[in-house]
Design a protein around this motif. Structure first.
Motif, PDB file in Angstrom:
ATOM      1  N   VAL A 121       9.122 -10.742  -3.117  1.00 30.33           N
ATOM      2  CA  VAL A 121       9.068 -10.444  -1.770  1.00 30.33           C
ATOM      3  C   VAL A 121       7.588 -10.502  -1.134  1.00 30.33           C
ATOM      4  O   VAL A 121       6.653 -10.185  -1.828  1.00 30.33           O
ATOM      5  CB  VAL A 121       9.345  -8.740  -1.768  1.00 30.33           C
ATOM      6  CG1 VAL A 121       9.231  -8.091  -0.371  1.00 30.33           C
ATOM      7  CG2 VAL A 121      10.813  -8.616  -2.478  1.00 30.33           C
ATOM      8  N   PRO A 122       7.622 -11.177  -0.026  1.00 34.50           N
ATOM      9  CA  PRO A 122       6.338 -11.519   0.533  1.00 34.50           C
ATOM     10  C   PRO A 122       5.323 -10.118   0.839  1.00 34.50           C
ATOM     11  O   PRO A 122       5.671  -9.347   1.506  1.00 34.50           O
ATOM     12  CB  PRO A 122       6.692 -12.174   2.196  1.00 34.50           C
ATOM     13  CG  PRO A 122       7.892 -12.645   1.753  1.00 34.50           C
ATOM     14  CD  PRO A 122       8.544 -11.709   0.962  1.00 34.50           C
ATOM     15  N   VAL A 123       4.271 -10.168   0.355  1.00 32.64           N
ATOM     16  CA  VAL A 123       3.237  -8.960   0.958  1.00 32.64           C
ATOM     17  C   VAL A 123       3.029  -8.969   2.268  1.00 32.64           C
ATOM     18  O   VAL A 123       2.699  -8.067   2.600  1.00 32.64           O
ATOM     19  CB  VAL A 123       1.980  -9.382   0.102  1.00 32.64           C
ATOM     20  CG1 VAL A 123       1.100  -8.155   0.070  1.00 32.64           C
ATOM     21  CG2 VAL A 123       2.047  -9.552  -1.663  1.00 32.64           C
ATOM     22  N   THR A 151      11.803   2.345   3.592  1.00 27.43           N
ATOM     23  CA  THR A 151      12.407   1.976   4.613  1.00 27.43           C
ATOM     24  C   THR A 151      12.466   0.416   4.670  1.00 27.43           C
ATOM     25  O   THR A 151      13.098   0.054   5.534  1.00 27.43           O
ATOM     26  CB  THR A 151      11.902   2.586   5.725  1.00 27.43           C
ATOM     27  OG1 THR A 151      10.213   2.126   6.073  1.00 27.43           O
ATOM     28  CG2 THR A 151      12.014   4.172   5.788  1.00 27.43           C
ATOM     29  N   ILE A 152      11.190  -0.139   3.979  1.00 31.97           N
ATOM     30  CA  ILE A 152      11.051  -1.687   4.104  1.00 31.97           C
ATOM     31  C   ILE A 152      11.367  -2.341   2.765  1.00 31.97           C
ATOM     32  O   ILE A 152      12.254  -3.243   2.694  1.00 31.97           O
ATOM     33  CB  ILE A 152       9.800  -1.955   4.841  1.00 31.97           C
ATOM     34  CG1 ILE A 152       9.488  -1.235   6.066  1.00 31.97           C
ATOM     35  CG2 ILE A 152       9.584  -3.393   4.582  1.00 31.97           C
ATOM     36  CD1 ILE A 152       7.996  -1.733   6.634  1.00 31.97           C
ATOM     37  N   ILE A 153      10.918  -1.906   1.759  1.00 35.01           N
ATOM     38  CA  ILE A 153      11.015  -2.469   0.327  1.00 35.01           C
ATOM     39  C   ILE A 153      12.333  -2.026   0.015  1.00 35.01           C
ATOM     40  O   ILE A 153      13.115  -3.170  -0.707  1.00 35.01           O
ATOM     41  CB  ILE A 153       9.818  -2.114  -0.230  1.00 35.01           C
ATOM     42  CG1 ILE A 153       8.570  -2.383   0.234  1.00 35.01           C
ATOM     43  CG2 ILE A 153       9.968  -2.945  -1.924  1.00 35.01           C
ATOM     44  CD1 ILE A 153       8.301  -3.780   0.602  1.00 35.01           C
ATOM     45  N   LEU A 154      12.690  -0.929   0.049  1.00 37.35           N
ATOM     46  CA  LEU A 154      14.145  -0.592  -0.634  1.00 37.35           C
ATOM     47  C   LEU A 154      15.190  -1.350   0.024  1.00 37.35           C
ATOM     48  O   LEU A 154      16.098  -1.890  -0.732  1.00 37.35           O
ATOM     49  CB  LEU A 154      14.349   0.842  -0.378  1.00 37.35           C
ATOM     50  CG  LEU A 154      15.554   1.599  -0.969  1.00 37.35           C
ATOM     51  CD1 LEU A 154      15.702   1.280  -2.542  1.00 37.35           C
ATOM     52  CD2 LEU A 154      15.776   2.942  -0.644  1.00 37.35           C
ATOM     53  N   PRO A 155      15.345  -1.501   1.088  1.00 41.57           N
ATOM     54  CA  PRO A 155      16.477  -2.406   1.800  1.00 41.57           C
ATOM     55  C   PRO A 155      16.480  -3.967   1.442  1.00 41.57           C
ATOM     56  O   PRO A 155      17.234  -4.500   1.185  1.00 41.57           O
ATOM     57  CB  PRO A 155      16.209  -2.150   3.187  1.00 41.57           C
ATOM     58  CG  PRO A 155      15.696  -1.080   3.487  1.00 41.57           C
ATOM     59  CD  PRO A 155      14.759  -0.718   2.400  1.00 41.57           C
TER      60      PRO A 155
END
Length: 286
Positions: A174-176, A195-199
């Motif tokens: 996943v891009p930093v 809200t961002i990484i989990l999905p």
């Protein structure tokens, strides 16, 4: 130059393709036939099955299913509820802990990062059944065996190494820049994580969940050793009721196996695309 070379190449390619298709067909049949055999054998009476094991039932009957579902001595319904509860709680904890720990190991750099990662990986290398006796002794002395939550502890412990391994590798793809952009917009760590990484990690988390569902639902050894109360037994223990000391009621056992397999098979087909996506996406992004 031989003008027949292209034609010869096509013929050889076609023959190889036919051979490969035949081999794959044989493998497919070898995987599907046992389930088909179980399905139509469960429609036989015991005496008919003993007389002809392979043959199709001449007079199919649902008597085995009726006896299993109506006879309270089998405790199959209660066992399924126990398995659903134990498996469901185990999966929730495995997925949650795997996501948090996997993300930290992939993104946060500290001195013990690699040491902790290797320690978790070692959990995948240790044969879990070699720990059966020590775990039983510890649980016995602590008084936590034969409880409704007893199986949660080993299931979560042995499920975490693979879950952390898969999530850690996926998070690295996943891009930093996603987190950096969120930080610039004023998002804090918790908001970014959930809200961002989990999905984004949804495919790999579903993959972890499905793999561990099969593992927890079918686990037998720890359930046999740590659970003694019939009211707390899981599905694998319930299936042993159909096997006697001198004889076994195989049609009834097959009917019970099909009933207990149904939720897992439905779950697998419902999320099969997500499983493939989770397994492949890391390689594609990497």
């Amino acid at each position: 130059m031989n003008k027949n070379a292209p034609a010869t190449h096509k013929v050889r390619k076609g023959i190889v393709g036919v051979i490969m298709n035949v081999i794959l067909l044989i493998f497919s049949i070898s995987c599907i036939f046992p389930i088909v055999w179980m399905a139509y054998s469960s429609l036989k009476e015991k005496r008919v099955f003993n007389a002809d094991i392979i043959g199709l039932p001449k007079n199919p009957t649902l008597i085995n299913y009726i006896k299993i579902l109506t006879n309270k001595d089998y405790h199959l319904g209660a066992s399924m509820m126990n398995s659903i509860r134990t498996t469901g709680l185990s999966i929730i904890m495995i997925v949650a802990f795997s996501f948090i720990v996997g993300y930290i190991l992939a993104r946060v750099h500290f001195k013990l990062n690699r040491i902790l990662y290797v320690m978790f990986l070692m959990g995948m290398l240790i044969p879990i059944h070699s720990l059966l006796v020590p775990i039983y002794v510890v649980f016995q002395r602590c008084g936590i065996n034969n409880r409704w939550f007893t199986l949660l502890l080993p299931y979560v412990s042995f499920g975490l190494p693979m879950g952390i391994f898969l999530v850690e590798g996926y998070v690295k793809t996943v891009p930093v820049s996603l987190e950096e952009a969120a930080a610039i917009d004023g998002s804090n760590f918790s908001h970014t994580l959930w809200t961002i990484i989990l999905p984004v990690c949804r495919p790999i988390l579903i993959t972890v969940a499905i793999i561990q569902v099969f593992s927890c639902w079918n686990e037998f050894s720890f359930a046999l050793v740590l659970i003694k109360d019939v009211a707390l037994q899981t599905v694998p223990l319930a299936l042993t009721q159909f096997k006697g000391q001198f004889a076994s009621d195989y049609p009834k056992q097959m009917a019970a196996m099909l009933i207990t397999m149904a939720p897992i098979v439905i779950l697998y087909f419902a999320f099969s695309k997500e499983i493939i996506k989770g397994m492949v996406s890391g390689a594609v992004k990497g």
